[in-house]
Design a protein around this motif. Structure first.
Motif, PDB file in Angstrom:
ATOM      1  N   GLU A   1       8.278 -26.386 -24.662  1.00  0.00           N
ATOM      2  CA  GLU A   1       7.968 -25.527 -25.697  1.00  0.00           C
ATOM      3  C   GLU A   1       7.270 -26.306 -26.956  1.00  0.00           C
ATOM      4  OE1 GLU A   1      10.005 -21.499 -27.104  1.00  0.00           O
ATOM      5  OE2 GLU A   1      11.380 -23.084 -27.502  1.00  0.00           O
TER       6      GLU A   1
ATOM      7  N   THR B   1      -3.180 -23.059 -14.540  1.00  0.00           N
ATOM      8  CA  THR B   1      -2.586 -24.078 -14.363  1.00  0.00           C
ATOM      9  C   THR B   1      -2.717 -24.771 -13.157  1.00  0.00           C
ATOM     10  OG1 THR B   1      -0.427 -23.363 -13.921  1.00  0.00           O
ATOM     11  CG2 THR B   1      -0.877 -23.903 -16.234  1.00  0.00           C
TER      12      THR B   1
ATOM     13  N   LYS C   1      -1.290 -26.037 -19.777  1.00  0.00           N
ATOM     14  CA  LYS C   1      -0.738 -25.172 -20.867  1.00  0.00           C
ATOM     15  C   LYS C   1      -0.337 -23.666 -20.321  1.00  0.00           C
ATOM     16  CE  LYS C   1      -1.822 -27.248 -24.778  1.00  0.00           C
ATOM     17  NZ  LYS C   1      -0.825 -27.690 -25.756  1.00  0.00           N
ATOM     18  N   ARG C   2       0.791 -23.660 -20.411  1.00  0.00           N
ATOM     19  CA  ARG C   2       1.398 -22.360 -20.047  1.00  0.00           C
ATOM     20  C   ARG C   2       0.636 -21.151 -20.569  1.00  0.00           C
ATOM     21  NH1 ARG C   2       5.689 -18.891 -22.059  1.00  0.00           N
ATOM     22  NH2 ARG C   2       6.766 -17.687 -20.578  1.00  0.00           N
TER      23      ARG C   2
ATOM     24  N   ASP D   1       8.927 -24.509 -15.629  1.00  0.00           N
ATOM     25  CA  ASP D   1       9.504 -24.452 -17.128  1.00  0.00           C
ATOM     26  C   ASP D   1       8.340 -25.301 -17.797  1.00  0.00           C
ATOM     27  OD1 ASP D   1      11.999 -23.251 -16.119  1.00  0.00           O
ATOM     28  OD2 ASP D   1      12.875 -25.399 -15.612  1.00  0.00           O
ATOM     29  N   TYR D   2       8.592 -25.450 -18.947  1.00  0.00           N
ATOM     30  CA  TYR D   2       7.739 -26.057 -19.906  1.00  0.00           C
ATOM     31  C   TYR D   2       8.366 -26.517 -21.116  1.00  0.00           C
ATOM     32  CZ  TYR D   2       7.883 -21.674 -22.541  1.00  0.00           C
ATOM     33  OH  TYR D   2       8.592 -20.488 -23.133  1.00  0.00           O
TER      34      TYR D   2
ATOM     35  N   HIS E   1       4.785 -29.489 -14.200  1.00  0.00           N
ATOM     36  CA  HIS E   1       3.911 -29.232 -13.085  1.00  0.00           C
ATOM     37  C   HIS E   1       4.329 -29.785 -11.673  1.00  0.00           C
ATOM     38  CE1 HIS E   1       1.573 -32.679 -14.396  1.00  0.00           C
ATOM     39  NE2 HIS E   1       1.307 -32.851 -12.873  1.00  0.00           N
TER      40      HIS E   1
ATOM     41  N   THR F   1       5.132 -33.765 -16.450  1.00  0.00           N
ATOM     42  CA  THR F   1       4.606 -33.123 -17.316  1.00  0.00           C
ATOM     43  C   THR F   1       3.493 -33.851 -18.238  1.00  0.00           C
ATOM     44  OG1 THR F   1       5.026 -31.558 -19.200  1.00  0.00           O
ATOM     45  CG2 THR F   1       6.265 -33.611 -19.218  1.00  0.00           C
TER      46      THR F   1
ATOM     47  N   VAL G   1       3.083 -27.128 -22.639  1.00  0.00           N
ATOM     48  CA  VAL G   1       2.877 -27.985 -21.225  1.00  0.00           C
ATOM     49  C   VAL G   1       3.878 -27.716 -20.300  1.00  0.00           C
ATOM     50  CG1 VAL G   1       1.964 -30.071 -20.242  1.00  0.00           C
ATOM     51  CG2 VAL G   1       0.953 -29.238 -22.575  1.00  0.00           C
ATOM     52  N   VAL G   2       3.313 -27.503 -19.132  1.00  0.00           N
ATOM     53  CA  VAL G   2       4.286 -27.291 -17.991  1.00  0.00           C
ATOM     54  C   VAL G   2       4.921 -28.599 -17.118  1.00  0.00           C
ATOM     55  CG1 VAL G   2       3.545 -24.761 -17.791  1.00  0.00           C
ATOM     56  CG2 VAL G   2       2.628 -26.920 -16.310  1.00  0.00           C
TER      57      VAL G   2
END
Length: 188
Positions: free
Chosen positions: A180, A91, A86-87, A177-178, A69, A79, A66-67
């Protein structure tokens, strides 16, 4: 006087217990333009229902990929939109969704929003928090008593500060960025 009391309350919150228990520690691996690990001490005594929901979502793997955002320099990084964030997916609607779990009634406290504090995102309805959360870059007293505090960063604040900032409307991030992976430390 209020400013002094707010600063003191922030110091108390950030001091907290020296070590959080593993069952109430969230470990986030950040990837993208920024890489590293962030540990968050969750506060079940402050927001038991919100903490339980975050742990349920983390244990199910819903936060993975999940980014971040919405990231506003000097304010916060948001986030946790497991529906639209979801990356690798579309989005464009990140920030508008939540999980399949029910929304939560507010669990407001007197804890101040200062650097490292983790709060639950919500709509204008105070009882609409679900899966999204934000991490503070700095103090924001206008949020105090208006949003649920669920935790505080205990390690990796330098990673949080390095998360790609948004240039778009309302802090929207292009190529964000997200997270991981997001795990409860007791499960690692």
């Amino acid at each position: 006087m209020r400013r002094i009391l707010g600063a003191l309350a922030g110091l108390v919150l950030m001091a907290g217990p020296a070590l959080a228990d593993d069952e109430n520690t969230l470990v986030i691996t950040v990837a993208g333009s920024t890489e590293g690990t962030v540990e968050i001490a969750l506060l079940p005594d402050v927001a038991p229902n919100h903490v339980a929901q975050i742990k349920t979502l983390a244990r199910a793997g819903h936060y993975d990929g999940v980014v971040f955002h919405r990231v506003i320099e000097g304010f916060m990084a948001q986030t946790g939109d497991v529906a639209f964030g979801k990356r690798g997916g579309d989005t464009a609607r990140a920030g508008m969704g939540g999980s399949e779990l029910p929304d939560l009634a507010a669990e407001f406290s007197r804890l101040p929003f200062v650097e490292g504090v983790v709060g639950m995102a919500r709509s204008q309805d105070p009882d609409s928090a679900n899966s999204q959360f934000f991490i503070m870059f700095d103090r924001a007293p206008h949020l105090n008593g208006q949003y649920t505090v669920v935790g505080r960063v205990t390690d990796g604040m330098e990673v949080v500060h390095a998360i790609r900032k948004g240039q778009g409307r309302n802090g929207a991030v292009s190529d964000p960025d997200y997270m991981e992976s997001v795990r409860v430390k007791a499960d690692m």
